[in-house]
Design a protein around this motif. Structure first.
Motif, PDB file in Angstrom:
ATOM      1  N   TYR A   1       0.841  -1.190   0.000  1.00  0.00           N
ATOM      2  CA  TYR A   1       0.000   0.000   0.000  1.00  0.00           C
ATOM      3  C   TYR A   1       0.876   1.240   0.000  1.00  0.00           C
ATOM      4  CZ  TYR A   1      -4.195  -2.768   0.803  1.00  0.00           C
ATOM      5  OH  TYR A   1      -5.244  -3.651   0.663  1.00  0.00           O
TER       6      TYR A   1
ATOM      7  N   VAL B   1      -2.352   0.321  -8.840  1.00  0.00           N
ATOM      8  CA  VAL B   1      -3.800   0.480  -8.854  1.00  0.00           C
ATOM      9  C   VAL B   1      -4.123   1.840  -8.247  1.00  0.00           C
ATOM     10  CG1 VAL B   1      -6.015  -0.471  -8.103  1.00  0.00           C
ATOM     11  CG2 VAL B   1      -4.101  -2.012  -8.623  1.00  0.00           C
TER      12      VAL B   1
ATOM     13  N   CYS C   1     -10.689  -2.144  -5.919  1.00  0.00           N
ATOM     14  CA  CYS C   1      -9.228  -1.974  -5.884  1.00  0.00           C
ATOM     15  C   CYS C   1      -8.570  -3.048  -5.035  1.00  0.00           C
ATOM     16  CB  CYS C   1      -8.880  -0.582  -5.340  1.00  0.00           C
ATOM     17  SG  CYS C   1      -9.278   0.756  -6.474  1.00  0.00           S
ATOM     18  N   ASP C   2      -9.160  -3.354  -3.888  1.00  0.00           N
ATOM     19  CA  ASP C   2      -8.593  -4.391  -3.023  1.00  0.00           C
ATOM     20  C   ASP C   2      -8.632  -5.753  -3.707  1.00  0.00           C
ATOM     21  OD1 ASP C   2      -8.113  -2.526  -1.076  1.00  0.00           O
ATOM     22  OD2 ASP C   2      -9.801  -3.086   0.211  1.00  0.00           O
TER      23      ASP C   2
ATOM     24  N   TYR D   1      -5.960  -5.789  -6.433  1.00  0.00           N
ATOM     25  CA  TYR D   1      -4.648  -5.865  -5.769  1.00  0.00           C
ATOM     26  C   TYR D   1      -4.385  -7.287  -5.280  1.00  0.00           C
ATOM     27  CZ  TYR D   1      -1.132  -5.231  -2.113  1.00  0.00           C
ATOM     28  OH  TYR D   1      -0.019  -5.340  -1.319  1.00  0.00           O
ATOM     29  N   ARG D   2      -5.391  -7.899  -4.611  1.00  0.00           N
ATOM     30  CA  ARG D   2      -5.206  -9.240  -4.041  1.00  0.00           C
ATOM     31  C   ARG D   2      -5.002 -10.278  -5.138  1.00  0.00           C
ATOM     32  NH1 ARG D   2      -9.776  -9.798  -2.269  1.00  0.00           N
ATOM     33  NH2 ARG D   2     -10.573 -11.442  -3.652  1.00  0.00           N
TER      34      ARG D   2
ATOM     35  N   HIS E   1      -1.602  -9.918  -6.779  1.00  0.00           N
ATOM     36  CA  HIS E   1      -0.577 -10.376  -5.841  1.00  0.00           C
ATOM     37  C   HIS E   1      -0.534 -11.904  -5.815  1.00  0.00           C
ATOM     38  CE1 HIS E   1       2.064 -10.210  -2.359  1.00  0.00           C
ATOM     39  NE2 HIS E   1       1.288 -11.103  -1.760  1.00  0.00           N
TER      40      HIS E   1
ATOM     41  N   THR F   1       2.418  -5.506  -7.182  1.00  0.00           N
ATOM     42  CA  THR F   1       1.413  -4.465  -7.363  1.00  0.00           C
ATOM     43  C   THR F   1       1.448  -3.479  -6.201  1.00  0.00           C
ATOM     44  OG1 THR F   1       0.019  -6.067  -8.516  1.00  0.00           O
ATOM     45  CG2 THR F   1      -1.048  -4.038  -7.763  1.00  0.00           C
TER      46      THR F   1
ATOM     47  N   LEU G   1      -0.817  -0.416  -4.471  1.00  0.00           N
ATOM     48  CA  LEU G   1      -2.149   0.167  -4.397  1.00  0.00           C
ATOM     49  C   LEU G   1      -2.052   1.549  -3.764  1.00  0.00           C
ATOM     50  CD1 LEU G   1      -5.219   0.243  -4.488  1.00  0.00           C
ATOM     51  CD2 LEU G   1      -5.278  -1.230  -2.457  1.00  0.00           C
TER      52      LEU G   1
ATOM     53  N   ASP H   1      -3.536   3.973  -1.924  1.00  0.00           N
ATOM     54  CA  ASP H   1      -4.670   4.152  -1.023  1.00  0.00           C
ATOM     55  C   ASP H   1      -4.677   5.519  -0.353  1.00  0.00           C
ATOM     56  OD1 ASP H   1      -2.302   3.530   0.340  1.00  0.00           O
ATOM     57  OD2 ASP H   1      -3.392   2.738   2.072  1.00  0.00           O
TER      58      ASP H   1
END
Length: 580
Positions: A2, A480, A494-495, A498-499, A502, A508, A510, A512
């Motif tokens: 993040y 992202v 987005c989560d 990202y997950r 990954h 990646t 993110l 935030d």
């Protein structure tokens, strides 16, 4: 990762002391910070990139049988005295003393240390060859550290050393290493050339540099597009001289008598040529230089310059510098602008082009006077002829019939050497051959500047917005970017992206942060992550997200969640699939 948790102190403005784009962008992107002149702290984003380069290097070194070691950076003076480099290396060697008054140095390179290890452990030809390498910090006390990590005093380097029974075996590893270096720099996404080079203070008989083509490069390289020959200009060969029609006509006529003529106040080649109504190629310049044995003179045609590296190699001396003011003050008989080879009481060397000249002009060793009608064999005493001129763009290629030199600037990122027995003989690194006879090991040495490789990638790939990372060096593959991360729907998407990325092994980032979208996009461009996924409310309501390719600035809308499956292919090709 993040963005809010990662330490990336980006800046809007470039540092005032930054001269090249890589230095500016590495500071602005939060990759490095200067601690002292030529000494930099590597921050998390910068370290991620360095580790990528290191991993590529390790994989290629291991592929050809290299074994990784880690050697001390502080080295005892005794080893450097054995190799005779303690005094020769000069002020770049940082010398220190411990509490007992014993002398050490902070290693700029590790030939002595690795030779000491091998001479103690290797005794038989059956234990050879051996190839050892490390990735470690070096220190060279540069007079003018500049260009950020490109020419710092402290820097990260991969240095490898090989030990062999003979030259043939060394050549085999040398060619393996050259191929490995080619693989490394290709995997790093660099445009480069392998060029013939001088061995410098490392020593040795044979070496090549790997030069990344970039306008900010400190070195010039000459290469032929016709046959592929390439060399650092310090060592670039010139084509053997062929007499012109004018030379042939001059040689067929009765040679002129040598005659002293007045040239009042005319010192430069252009001034003398204009005054005597001649061309620059009809004048021979005499350049004074000095080495450990004293003064020497070099002769070169008036429309060319002497290459001091090539002349040093012709002489076989340890060092060679242009004569300085102190030299001229000691030798009152030498007059700047009028120096010539006749009457000098020190050795005279000449470029081989001088050997085909007739009826040319030289300085008369007295103010406002030159000699005309000079003939090489009749009037001059030349110690040795050789290729000592500096080549220029458009000069004919020495290796093929039709090619000519093209000259570009380059950044040295790698250098490979055949050292011979320079260190093994000095330090008694010997082995017993199959006949029980003792022989000095033959060595090779192979270096890559890890930080320079990263900086060179930036020099080649950037734009007005920031860095454009080659995929294999990028700190992250994907970023992202939510327009508003506090929006629950956007956050969930987005989560999820990202997950899933990954889990697929795609690095990646993110973003935030609560910042405005413009700030996030500017930072993403500055940092140079190859692929941006921008998630906004309007596009998402239509079931789509925006993807932007950093290198090309192309962007397009892709259906969500199908886009997650498409990302690996887009990353691999650095382009969007063709529209059916």
């Amino acid at each position: 990762m993040y963005f809010s948790k990662l330490f990336i102190p980006t800046l809007k403005e470039s540092p005032a002391d930054a001269d090249v784009i890589s230095h500016k962008l590495m500071v602005r992107a939060g990759m490095i910070r200067q601690l002292a002149s030529g000494i930099y702290s590597i921050l998390p984003l910068g370290l991620r990139v360095l580790r990528k380069a290191e991993q590529i290097i390790r994989e290629e070194m291991n592929q050809i049988g290299g074994q990784e070691v880690f050697l001390p950076s502080i080295q005892p003076a005794e080893l450097w005295m054995e190799s005779k480099r303690w005094d020769f290396y000069g002020k770049e060697l940082l010398r220190i003393k411990d509490r007992h008054g014993r002398e050490f140095c902070y290693g700029p390179t590790h030939e002595e240390v690795i030779t000491d290890i091998v001479r103690k452990e290797v005794k038989s030809y059956r234990q050879l060859p051996i190839l050892l390498y490390q990735i470690q910090t070096k220190f060279r006390d540069e007079v003018r550290p500049r260009f950020g990590v490109m020419r710092g005093r402290e820097f990260m380097m991969k240095d490898a050393y090989s030990f062999h029974v003979d030259e043939k075996d060394t050549q085999h590893t040398y060619h393996q290493m050259a191929k490995a270096y080619t693989n490394i720099f290709e995997r790093c996404g660099l445009k480069f050339k392998q060029v013939q080079a001088d061995s410098g203070t490392i020593g040795g008989s044979f070496s090549h540099e790997f030069m990344v083509l970039a306008e900010s490069g400190e070195d010039e390289i000459g290469f032929c597009k016709t046959c592929g020959y390439a060399s650092n200009l310090e060592l670039a060969e010139s084509k053997p001289p062929l007499p012109t029609s004018a030379d042939a006509a001059a040689s067929a006529t009765v040679p002129q008598d040598m005659k002293e003529v007045a040239t009042p106040g005319k010192k430069s080649v252009a001034e003398v040529a204009g005054f005597l109504k001649l061309t620059a190629r009809q004048i021979v310049k005499t350049i004074l230089l000095e080495n450990e044995n004293g003064l020497v003179a070099g002769l070169v045609r008036g429309d060319h310059e002497i290459n001091p590296i090539k002349m040093k190699n012709l002489l076989g001396c340890e060092w060679l510098h242009p004569a300085n003011e102190e030299t001229f003050s000691k030798h009152r008989e030498l007059h700047r602008g009028y120096i010539g080879p006749i009457g000098l009481d020190f050795p005279i060397y000449a470029d081989r082009e001088v050997s085909v000249l007739h009826d040319f002009v030289i300085g008369a060793n007295k103010p406002s006077a030159h000699f005309t009608g000079v003939q090489v064999q009749r009037d001059l005493k030349i110690e040795k002829f050789g290729d000592i001129k500096a080549v220029r763009a458009k000069d004919p290629c020495p290796r093929c019939e039709d090619g000519e030199y093209e000259v570009k600037r380059g950044i040295e990122v790698g250098h490979i050497f055949i050292l011979g027995n320079k260190y093994s003989s000095a330090m008694n690194a010997v082995f017993l051959d199959q006949h029980g006879e003792e022989n000095a090991m033959i060595m090779g040495c192979y270096g890559i500047g890890v930080g320079r490789t990263v900086a060179a990638a930036i020099e080649q790939s950037n734009d007005e917005r920031g860095i454009i990372w080659p995929r294999n060096l990028a700190p992250f593959q994907v970023i992202v970017i939510p327009v508003n991360y506090s929006n629950g729907d956007l956050q969930n998407v987005c989560d999820t992206i990202y997950r899933r990325l990954h889990e697929a092994g795609i690095e990646t980032l993110l973003d935030d942060r609560p910042n405005r979208l413009g700030v996030k996009l500017n930072d993403a461009d500055l940092i140079g992550i190859p692929l941006q996924i921008i998630v906004g409310e309007k596009n998402l309501s239509a079931g789509k997200v925006e993807i932007k390719i950093r290198a090309t600035h192309e962007s397009s809308l892709h259906p969500y969640p199908q886009v997650i499956e498409d990302i690996p292919n887009i990353l691999r090709n650095n382009s969007f699939p063709a529209t059916p």
